[in-house]
Design a protein around this motif. Structure first.
Motif, PDB file in Angstrom:
ATOM      1  N   UNK A 185       0.845  -1.193   0.000  1.00 37.12           N
ATOM      2  CA  UNK A 185       0.000   0.000   0.000  1.00 37.12           C
ATOM      3  C   UNK A 185       0.879   1.242   0.000  1.00 37.12           C
ATOM      4  N   UNK A 186       0.835   1.995  -1.077  1.00 40.06           N
ATOM      5  CA  UNK A 186       1.645   3.202  -1.214  1.00 40.06           C
ATOM      6  C   UNK A 186       0.915   4.387  -0.583  1.00 40.06           C
ATOM      7  N   UNK A 187       1.674   5.230   0.133  1.00 44.29           N
ATOM      8  CA  UNK A 187       1.054   6.342   0.845  1.00 44.29           C
ATOM      9  C   UNK A 187       0.017   5.820   1.816  1.00 44.29           C
ATOM     10  N   UNK A 188       0.413   4.839   2.614  1.00 40.09           N
ATOM     11  CA  UNK A 188      -0.544   4.047   3.399  1.00 40.09           C
ATOM     12  C   UNK A 188      -1.272   4.845   4.471  1.00 40.09           C
ATOM     13  N   UNK A 189      -0.607   5.863   5.049  1.00 41.86           N
ATOM     14  CA  UNK A 189      -1.254   6.585   6.147  1.00 41.86           C
ATOM     15  C   UNK A 189      -1.635   5.637   7.259  1.00 41.86           C
ATOM     16  N   UNK A 211       3.222  -1.569   4.261  1.00 38.23           N
ATOM     17  CA  UNK A 211       2.599  -0.242   4.316  1.00 38.23           C
ATOM     18  C   UNK A 211       3.691   0.811   4.157  1.00 38.23           C
ATOM     19  N   UNK A 212       3.736   1.436   2.983  1.00 34.56           N
ATOM     20  CA  UNK A 212       4.792   2.399   2.659  1.00 34.56           C
ATOM     21  C   UNK A 212       4.329   3.795   3.050  1.00 34.56           C
ATOM     22  N   UNK A 225      -5.080  -5.537  13.100  1.00 36.27           N
ATOM     23  CA  UNK A 225      -4.863  -6.496  12.033  1.00 36.27           C
ATOM     24  C   UNK A 225      -4.945  -7.916  12.582  1.00 36.27           C
ATOM     25  N   UNK A 226      -5.519  -8.823  11.811  1.00 34.23           N
ATOM     26  CA  UNK A 226      -5.768 -10.172  12.291  1.00 34.23           C
ATOM     27  C   UNK A 226      -4.556 -11.075  12.158  1.00 34.23           C
ATOM     28  N   UNK A 227      -3.561 -10.651  11.431  1.00 26.70           N
ATOM     29  CA  UNK A 227      -2.378 -11.493  11.264  1.00 26.70           C
ATOM     30  C   UNK A 227      -1.130 -10.650  11.521  1.00 26.70           C
ATOM     31  N   UNK A 228      -0.009 -11.342  11.675  1.00 26.57           N
ATOM     32  CA  UNK A 228       1.235 -10.666  12.043  1.00 26.57           C
ATOM     33  C   UNK A 228       2.091 -10.330  10.823  1.00 26.57           C
ATOM     34  N   UNK A 229       1.513 -10.412   9.639  1.00 24.84           N
ATOM     35  CA  UNK A 229       2.302 -10.212   8.431  1.00 24.84           C
ATOM     36  C   UNK A 229       2.213  -8.789   7.908  1.00 24.84           C
ATOM     37  N   UNK A 230       1.955  -7.811   8.791  1.00 22.92           N
ATOM     38  CA  UNK A 230       1.936  -6.398   8.421  1.00 22.92           C
ATOM     39  C   UNK A 230       3.277  -5.770   8.784  1.00 22.92           C
ATOM     40  N   UNK A 231       3.854  -5.044   7.855  1.00 24.95           N
ATOM     41  CA  UNK A 231       5.129  -4.367   8.116  1.00 24.95           C
ATOM     42  C   UNK A 231       5.074  -2.970   7.533  1.00 24.95           C
ATOM     43  N   UNK A 232       5.465  -1.992   8.337  1.00 27.32           N
ATOM     44  CA  UNK A 232       5.532  -0.614   7.853  1.00 27.32           C
ATOM     45  C   UNK A 232       6.936  -0.323   7.330  1.00 27.32           C
ATOM     46  N   UNK A 233       7.006   0.264   6.137  1.00 25.35           N
ATOM     47  CA  UNK A 233       8.274   0.681   5.550  1.00 25.35           C
ATOM     48  C   UNK A 233       8.324   2.199   5.594  1.00 25.35           C
ATOM     49  N   UNK A 234       9.145   2.725   6.492  1.00 23.52           N
ATOM     50  CA  UNK A 234       9.259   4.179   6.608  1.00 23.52           C
ATOM     51  C   UNK A 234      10.287   4.672   5.596  1.00 23.52           C
ATOM     52  N   UNK A 270       5.238   5.377  -7.547  1.00 22.20           N
ATOM     53  CA  UNK A 270       4.759   4.031  -7.235  1.00 22.20           C
ATOM     54  C   UNK A 270       4.729   3.167  -8.495  1.00 22.20           C
ATOM     55  N   UNK A 271       4.261   3.730  -9.616  1.00 21.13           N
ATOM     56  CA  UNK A 271       4.206   2.959 -10.859  1.00 21.13           C
ATOM     57  C   UNK A 271       5.597   2.569 -11.321  1.00 21.13           C
ATOM     58  N   UNK A 272       6.550   3.493 -11.219  1.00 18.46           N
ATOM     59  CA  UNK A 272       7.917   3.174 -11.624  1.00 18.46           C
ATOM     60  C   UNK A 272       8.529   2.144 -10.676  1.00 18.46           C
ATOM     61  N   UNK A 273       8.193   2.243  -9.401  1.00 20.77           N
ATOM     62  CA  UNK A 273       8.681   1.275  -8.410  1.00 20.77           C
ATOM     63  C   UNK A 273       8.226  -0.135  -8.770  1.00 20.77           C
ATOM     64  N   UNK A 274       6.984  -0.265  -9.225  1.00 20.64           N
ATOM     65  CA  UNK A 274       6.431  -1.577  -9.552  1.00 20.64           C
ATOM     66  C   UNK A 274       6.855  -2.051 -10.938  1.00 20.64           C
TER      67      UNK A 274
END
Length: 475
Positions: A185-189, A211-212, A225-234, A270-274
């Motif tokens: 998720x780009x610009x996740x807030x 979460x970027x 969140x229901x699972x532990x697979x969430x990670x924030x990328x600062x 984001x598009x160039x990143x992907x």
């Protein structure tokens, strides 16, 4: 005329002793016990010969001069070690493509009638052949039905939920909701979009969320969140190298790029990143990996025989694509930047350049902020901001004055004509993004995903790799 009250000759008891010249009174902050000045004005005070000075890393706070070196090692404003996925300017675009120099940036209201008409002719000529009426793809998703029916949600929350439900519905329509993939998720807030994707996937296996977001703040929704697979990328999207994110290095997961109102040039980053920095996977020696070669060399235009789940399974590495799809709600075109814009090649092909882009991006505000019919009337954007509450993120509160109240245009263009031109500018910029993705092997489409009464920024960009694209379901 009444005389102005005289300035206070001494601070109030228990208050800061600093005299604020601009306000002609003493500071009203409460200093620490035994101090004369508050923390903001502590630099004015010396204690036993010790002097406080502004921190060289951040002048908003002060430090004792004799403790400066010690403070610099732990100051929150110090430069922190870069994460492993930081690659400076990897998604920034061409280094040669610079902004229009300030001396050449002319306000639209300063243009003559002939110059404005010439600009509009260029816009319409460049837009010839572009489908100007987008298809309505207003969807919903079962995961949000309970929240949408909850009367405790206010009008602003309801509008957010409607948009999130439609984004999820469109993702499901394109078979992007499934196991063994990583949602970025780009610009996740606050990360609410990822939260609902998680709810929609229920017990799907091997699902991760990245979460970027540049900000360091964590939000209370992170604990839901229901699972532990969430990670924030600062990290700024401009410097994000997805192929170095540990979970993607380890799991080699297909990525689904998502975002709700990814503002201005952040969409291009984001598009160039992907489409470039993650799609062009390399091995440890810098050579293109066999998987990436197979993905690129596939010449089939039609969908494969495999089902979507089989395509994403470990046993189907021959058909694996590093980017499974993209679903980004677009926003704030007036904050786009030519340097980062992915559609430069399209603009050049239709005879446009940085000068026209600079005008067109500012004219996009005509489509959403409204124009005053006469001086005393309240502008549309002020009404919208009051009605939409927390939807202000879509109206960009930092730039609401951008070409929105140009009274000098009265008589040249009607309000409706300005609105149509604003929409055409947005469409032209977005079409450049579509062309960019199509050239890189994606079936990319623009569509209306929500009603204008819910959000004026109601266009969703979706894309799936061409050889994996499945026929759109008929709504």
């Amino acid at each position: 005329m009444a005389e102005e009250p005289a300035a206070s000759v001494s601070p109030q008891p228990g208050r800061c002793a600093y005299f604020v010249e601009r306000k002609r009174r003493f500071c009203k902050m409460v200093p620490a016990r035994g101090r004369r000045f508050c923390g903001e004005h502590a630099a004015q005070e010396e204690e036993n010969g010790r002097r406080r000075i502004p921190c060289p890393l951040d002048s908003k706070h002060t430090v004792y001069e004799d403790q400066l070196q010690k403070h610099l090692k732990k100051c929150n404003s110090r430069e922190k070690p870069k994460p492993v996925y930081f690659a400076k300017d990897i998604n920034a675009g061409s280094k040669e493509a610079n902004k229009l120099p300030e001396e050449k940036q002319v306000s639209i209201s300063a243009l003559s009638k002939e110059e404005l008409e010439d600009l509009i002719r260029k816009l319409k000529r460049a837009s010839n052949g572009i489908k100007s009426v987008l298809k309505d793809q207003i969807c919903s998703h079962q995961a949000l039905q309970e929240a949408l029916s909850d009367p405790r949600n206010g009008d602003a929350a309801f509008k957010h939920l409607k948009q999130q439900a439609s984004i999820l519905g469109n993702m499901e329509r394109l078979n992007l909701l499934g196991p063994r993939r990583c949602f970025v998720e780009f610009g996740a807030g606050r990360g609410k979009l990822s939260h609902w994707v998680d709810r929609a996937l229920q017990d799907a296996k091997d699902v991760h969320f990245l979460l970027v977001e540049r900000a360091t703040t964590r939000f209370k929704v992170d604990g839901k969140h229901r699972r532990n697979s969430f990670e924030r990328l600062q990290v700024d999207i401009q410097h994000l190298c997805l192929s170095k994110v540990p979970v993607l290095v380890k799991e080699k997961l297909p990525v689904v790029g998502i975002g709700k109102h990814v503002c201005g040039s952040a969409t291009d980053l984001a598009l160039r990143c992907l489409a470039e920095s993650y799609a062009n996977l390399c091995d440890d020696d810098g050579r293109e990996s066999p998987t990436a070669k197979r993905w690129k060399s596939s010449g089939t235009d039609g969908p494969p025989n495999n089902s979507p789940s089989e395509m994403c399974s470990k046993s189907s590495v021959e058909n694996w694509s590093p980017v499974a799809g993209i679903a980004i709600a677009l926003c704030c075109h007036h904050r786009c930047d030519w340097k980062h814009y992915v559609g430069q090649e399209f603009f050049t092909a239709v005879g446009l350049g940085v000068t026209e882009f600079d005008y067109f991006k500012r004219m996009t505000s005509w489509a959403t902020c409204g124009m005053r019919e006469s001086g005393p009337q309240t502008s549309t954007i002020e009404v919208e901001s009051k009605e939409q509450g927390s939807e202000a993120e879509e109206q960009d509160p930092h730039d609401r004055s951008v070409e929105c109240s140009s009274d000098s245009l009265q008589g040249l263009l009607t309000t409706e004509e300005r609105k149509q031109i604003g929409h055409l500018c947005k469409l032209l910029i977005d079409h450049g993004r579509i062309e960019y993705l199509q050239q890189r092997g994606y079936d990319a489409v623009l569509q209306y995903y929500t009603d204008p009464s819910v959000s004026l920024e109601n266009v969703l960009l979706t894309a799936v790799p061409r050889q994996f694209s499945l026929p759109y379901s008929v709504s």
